[in-house]
Scaffold this motif. Structure first.
Motif, PDB file in Angstrom:
ATOM      1  N   ASN A   8     -21.743  -4.240 -52.951  1.00 56.45           N
ATOM      2  CA  ASN A   8     -20.758  -5.030 -53.698  1.00 56.45           C
ATOM      3  C   ASN A   8     -20.008  -4.247 -54.778  1.00 56.45           C
ATOM      4  OD1 ASN A   8     -21.108  -7.349 -52.186  1.00 56.45           O
ATOM      5  ND2 ASN A   8     -22.725  -8.098 -53.507  1.00 56.45           N
ATOM      6  N   ALA A   9     -20.220  -2.932 -54.877  1.00 53.65           N
ATOM      7  CA  ALA A   9     -19.417  -2.133 -55.802  1.00 53.65           C
ATOM      8  C   ALA A   9     -18.072  -1.903 -55.135  1.00 53.65           C
ATOM      9  CB  ALA A   9     -20.104  -0.802 -56.083  1.00 53.65           C
ATOM     10  N   CYS A  10     -17.021  -1.892 -55.912  1.00 55.41           N
ATOM     11  CA  CYS A  10     -15.695  -1.694 -55.340  1.00 55.41           C
ATOM     12  C   CYS A  10     -15.556  -0.236 -54.901  1.00 55.41           C
ATOM     13  CB  CYS A  10     -14.610  -2.049 -56.358  1.00 55.41           C
ATOM     14  SG  CYS A  10     -12.965  -2.068 -55.602  1.00 55.41           S
ATOM     15  N   PRO A  11     -15.206  -0.013 -53.634  1.00 56.23           N
ATOM     16  CA  PRO A  11     -15.028   1.350 -53.136  1.00 56.23           C
ATOM     17  C   PRO A  11     -13.905   2.076 -53.881  1.00 56.23           C
ATOM     18  CG  PRO A  11     -15.186  -0.198 -51.324  1.00 56.23           C
ATOM     19  CD  PRO A  11     -15.049  -1.009 -52.585  1.00 56.23           C
ATOM     20  N   PRO A  12     -13.948   3.400 -53.876  1.00 52.18           N
ATOM     21  CA  PRO A  12     -12.904   4.164 -54.559  1.00 52.18           C
ATOM     22  C   PRO A  12     -11.554   4.019 -53.862  1.00 52.18           C
ATOM     23  CG  PRO A  12     -14.334   5.634 -53.321  1.00 52.18           C
ATOM     24  CD  PRO A  12     -14.949   4.264 -53.245  1.00 52.18           C
ATOM     25  N   VAL A  13     -10.493   4.347 -54.563  1.00 48.79           N
ATOM     26  CA  VAL A  13      -9.127   4.261 -54.027  1.00 48.79           C
ATOM     27  C   VAL A  13      -9.010   5.033 -52.716  1.00 48.79           C
ATOM     28  CG1 VAL A  13      -6.710   4.852 -54.478  1.00 48.79           C
ATOM     29  CG2 VAL A  13      -8.105   3.866 -56.295  1.00 48.79           C
ATOM     30  N   SER A  14      -9.670   6.190 -52.625  1.00 47.11           N
ATOM     31  CA  SER A  14      -9.590   7.004 -51.403  1.00 47.11           C
ATOM     32  C   SER A  14     -10.133   6.254 -50.188  1.00 47.11           C
ATOM     33  CB  SER A  14     -10.337   8.330 -51.588  1.00 47.11           C
ATOM     34  OG  SER A  14     -11.707   8.089 -51.875  1.00 47.11           O
ATOM     35  N   ALA A  15     -11.170   5.453 -50.376  1.00 46.21           N
ATOM     36  CA  ALA A  15     -11.724   4.669 -49.266  1.00 46.21           C
ATOM     37  C   ALA A  15     -10.731   3.596 -48.821  1.00 46.21           C
ATOM     38  CB  ALA A  15     -13.052   4.036 -49.676  1.00 46.21           C
ATOM     39  N   TRP A  16     -10.072   2.953 -49.783  1.00 46.72           N
ATOM     40  CA  TRP A  16      -9.062   1.943 -49.438  1.00 46.72           C
ATOM     41  C   TRP A  16      -7.880   2.592 -48.726  1.00 46.72           C
ATOM     42  CZ3 TRP A  16     -10.329  -2.919 -49.344  1.00 46.72           C
ATOM     43  CH2 TRP A  16     -11.348  -3.381 -50.180  1.00 46.72           C
ATOM     44  N   THR A  17      -7.523   3.793 -49.139  1.00 43.60           N
ATOM     45  CA  THR A  17      -6.435   4.529 -48.481  1.00 43.60           C
ATOM     46  C   THR A  17      -6.813   4.833 -47.036  1.00 43.60           C
ATOM     47  OG1 THR A  17      -5.752   5.499 -50.586  1.00 43.60           O
ATOM     48  CG2 THR A  17      -5.010   6.622 -48.590  1.00 43.60           C
ATOM     49  N   ASP A  18      -8.058   5.235 -46.813  1.00 41.00           N
ATOM     50  CA  ASP A  18      -8.530   5.508 -45.452  1.00 41.00           C
ATOM     51  C   ASP A  18      -8.462   4.249 -44.588  1.00 41.00           C
ATOM     52  OD1 ASP A  18      -9.051   8.127 -46.207  1.00 41.00           O
ATOM     53  OD2 ASP A  18     -11.226   7.820 -46.407  1.00 41.00           O
ATOM     54  N   LEU A  19      -8.907   3.125 -45.137  1.00 43.60           N
ATOM     55  CA  LEU A  19      -8.859   1.869 -44.383  1.00 43.60           C
ATOM     56  C   LEU A  19      -7.420   1.473 -44.086  1.00 43.60           C
ATOM     57  CD1 LEU A  19     -10.270  -0.578 -43.114  1.00 43.60           C
ATOM     58  CD2 LEU A  19     -10.196  -1.674 -45.381  1.00 43.60           C
ATOM     59  N   LEU A  66     -14.642  -3.190 -39.381  1.00 42.28           N
ATOM     60  CA  LEU A  66     -16.090  -3.399 -39.326  1.00 42.28           C
ATOM     61  C   LEU A  66     -16.851  -2.104 -39.626  1.00 42.28           C
ATOM     62  CD1 LEU A  66     -16.362  -5.743 -36.227  1.00 42.28           C
ATOM     63  CD2 LEU A  66     -16.797  -6.351 -38.613  1.00 42.28           C
ATOM     64  N   LYS A  67     -16.385  -1.001 -39.078  1.00 45.17           N
ATOM     65  CA  LYS A  67     -17.012   0.301 -39.379  1.00 45.17           C
ATOM     66  C   LYS A  67     -16.896   0.608 -40.868  1.00 45.17           C
ATOM     67  CE  LYS A  67     -16.248   2.389 -34.869  1.00 45.17           C
ATOM     68  NZ  LYS A  67     -15.484   3.354 -34.083  1.00 45.17           N
ATOM     69  N   TRP A  68     -15.737   0.322 -41.441  1.00 42.42           N
ATOM     70  CA  TRP A  68     -15.490   0.607 -42.845  1.00 42.42           C
ATOM     71  C   TRP A  68     -16.429  -0.178 -43.752  1.00 42.42           C
ATOM     72  CZ3 TRP A  68     -13.663  -1.811 -47.293  1.00 42.42           C
ATOM     73  CH2 TRP A  68     -13.186  -0.967 -48.297  1.00 42.42           C
ATOM     74  N   VAL A  69     -16.614  -1.487 -43.487  1.00 43.01           N
ATOM     75  CA  VAL A  69     -17.509  -2.272 -44.341  1.00 43.01           C
ATOM     76  C   VAL A  69     -18.956  -1.797 -44.205  1.00 43.01           C
ATOM     77  CG1 VAL A  69     -16.076  -4.337 -44.571  1.00 43.01           C
ATOM     78  CG2 VAL A  69     -17.727  -4.218 -42.723  1.00 43.01           C
ATOM     79  N   GLN A  70     -19.326  -1.329 -43.015  1.00 41.67           N
ATOM     80  CA  GLN A  70     -20.672  -0.765 -42.853  1.00 41.67           C
ATOM     81  C   GLN A  70     -20.830   0.486 -43.718  1.00 41.67           C
ATOM     82  OE1 GLN A  70     -21.000  -0.140 -38.613  1.00 41.67           O
ATOM     83  NE2 GLN A  70     -22.068  -2.080 -38.313  1.00 41.67           N
ATOM     84  N   GLN A  71     -19.830   1.359 -43.672  1.00 35.46           N
ATOM     85  CA  GLN A  71     -19.882   2.594 -44.457  1.00 35.46           C
ATOM     86  C   GLN A  71     -19.904   2.294 -45.955  1.00 35.46           C
ATOM     87  OE1 GLN A  71     -16.307   4.488 -43.116  1.00 35.46           O
ATOM     88  NE2 GLN A  71     -17.252   5.344 -41.273  1.00 35.46           N
ATOM     89  N   GLN A  72     -19.174   1.301 -46.381  1.00 32.61           N
ATOM     90  CA  GLN A  72     -19.051   0.981 -47.800  1.00 32.61           C
ATOM     91  C   GLN A  72     -20.157   0.060 -48.312  1.00 32.61           C
ATOM     92  OE1 GLN A  72     -16.848   2.686 -49.555  1.00 32.61           O
ATOM     93  NE2 GLN A  72     -16.142   3.598 -47.640  1.00 32.61           N
ATOM     94  N   GLY A  73     -20.907  -0.546 -47.400  1.00 32.66           N
ATOM     95  CA  GLY A  73     -21.953  -1.485 -47.808  1.00 32.66           C
ATOM     96  C   GLY A  73     -21.410  -2.756 -48.415  1.00 32.66           C
ATOM     97  N   LEU A  74     -20.254  -3.208 -47.917  1.00 33.14           N
ATOM     98  CA  LEU A  74     -19.608  -4.403 -48.463  1.00 33.14           C
ATOM     99  C   LEU A  74     -19.836  -5.625 -47.576  1.00 33.14           C
ATOM    100  CD1 LEU A  74     -16.044  -3.237 -49.566  1.00 33.14           C
ATOM    101  CD2 LEU A  74     -17.979  -3.799 -51.013  1.00 33.14           C
ATOM    102  N   PRO A  75     -19.872  -6.791 -48.194  1.00 35.83           N
ATOM    103  CA  PRO A  75     -19.851  -8.015 -47.390  1.00 35.83           C
ATOM    104  C   PRO A  75     -18.447  -8.194 -46.809  1.00 35.83           C
ATOM    105  CG  PRO A  75     -19.753  -8.569 -49.716  1.00 35.83           C
ATOM    106  CD  PRO A  75     -19.936  -7.070 -49.622  1.00 35.83           C
ATOM    107  N   PHE A  76     -18.343  -9.001 -45.775  1.00 33.37           N
ATOM    108  CA  PHE A  76     -17.037  -9.246 -45.169  1.00 33.37           C
ATOM    109  C   PHE A  76     -17.026 -10.632 -44.550  1.00 33.37           C
ATOM    110  CE2 PHE A  76     -19.567  -7.852 -41.635  1.00 33.37           C
ATOM    111  CZ  PHE A  76     -19.077  -8.545 -40.541  1.00 33.37           C
ATOM    112  N   ALA A  77     -15.836 -11.082 -44.250  1.00 32.76           N
ATOM    113  CA  ALA A  77     -15.638 -12.313 -43.492  1.00 32.76           C
ATOM    114  C   ALA A  77     -14.456 -12.083 -42.576  1.00 32.76           C
ATOM    115  CB  ALA A  77     -15.363 -13.493 -44.421  1.00 32.76           C
ATOM    116  N   VAL A  78     -14.486 -12.743 -41.432  1.00 32.21           N
ATOM    117  CA  VAL A  78     -13.381 -12.670 -40.480  1.00 32.21           C
ATOM    118  C   VAL A  78     -12.677 -14.013 -40.529  1.00 32.21           C
ATOM    119  CG1 VAL A  78     -12.727 -12.334 -38.073  1.00 32.21           C
ATOM    120  CG2 VAL A  78     -14.677 -11.071 -39.018  1.00 32.21           C
TER     121      VAL A  78
END
Length: 178
Positions: A8-19, A66-78
Motif C-alpha cells: 500500500n505504499a505509493c510506488p515511485p514516479v518511475s514505476a508509474w511511468t513504466d506502467l 496485473l503484473k505491475w500490481v504484483q511487482q508493486q505489492g498494491l491492491p487492485f480492482a477491475v
C-alpha cells in the motif's frame, strides 16, 4: 536485487511511468484532468480514491497492469462499469479500467452468437443485439459493464423467459498476469 515496495505504499514516479508506457490507454493519476470522473463508481458509497487508473484498450494492457500490481505489492480492482454493489470495483491501489474495451461483434448470425467486450455498457449491448434481432437477460442500468454483469450472473427482467445472462454465455476469456 530490487527492494520490495511496502504493501500500500505509493510506488515511485518511475514505476508509474513504466506502467503508463505498458498500457495503451495510459494511466491517470489523481492530479490529472478527468481523474475524478473516471474513478467515480456508480454507487458513491464506494467512492474510494485509487492511486492510479490503468485505462486498458486490450487484453495485453490488463496483463501488464496485473503484473505491475504484483511487482508493486498494491491492491487492485477491475472495473468494467462501476456498478458493483459490494464495492468490488473500487480500490485504494490501482483501478484497472476496462471501459475502453467496448464493442459488440456478431460472430455467427445464424446461431445468434455475438462477442461482447468486457467494458461494453449494458445500453450498447442491448442496442447492438436488438439490431441483430437478439437479446439477453439484462438489467435496466445503462452503464453496467458486460464483464461484471455476465460473470456476476446477469439478473434482469427477462430471466424467467431466458434464464440469467450467464446461462447464455458460450465462452469467455479470462485474463491473468501470465
Amino acid at each position: 536485487a530490487r527492494a520490495a515496495t511496502p504493501v500500500n505504499a505509493c510506488p515511485p514516479v518511475s514505476a508509474w511511468t513504466d506502467l503508463n508506457k505498458a498500457v495503451s490507454g495510459g494511466v491517470l493519476r489523481p492530479q490529472d484532468p478527468f481523474f475524478n470522473d473516471v474513478c467515480r463508481p456508480n454507487n458513491l458509497r464506494y467512492n474510494t480514491l485509487p492511486m492510479g487508473i490503468a485505462r486498458c484498450l486490450k487484453t495485453e494492457d490488463v496483463q501488464s497492469a496485473l503484473k505491475w500490481v504484483q511487482q508493486q505489492g498494491l491492491p487492485f480492482a477491475v472495473r468494467s462499469g462501476g456498478h458493483n454493489y459490494a464495492g468490488y470495483s473500487s480500490t485504494n491501489g490501482l483501478l484497472i479500467d476496462m471501459s475502453l474495451m467496448a464493442g459488440v461483434e456478431v460472430v455467427d448470425k445464424k446461431e445468434g452468437i455475438v462477442r461482447v467486450k468486457g467494458g461494453t455498457g449494458n445500453a450498447l449491448v442491448y442496442k447492438d443485439l436488438e439490431r441483430a434481432g437478439r437479446t439477453i437477460t439484462h438489467g435496466r442500468c445503462d452503464a453496467v459493464g458486460a464483464a461484471g454483469f455476465l460473470l456476476g450472473g446477469g439478473i434482469g427482467f427477462s430471466m424467467r423467459m431466458y434464464g440469467i445472462a450467464s446461462d447464455l454465455l458460450a465462452g469467455t476469456t479470462v485474463v491473468t498476469a501470465d
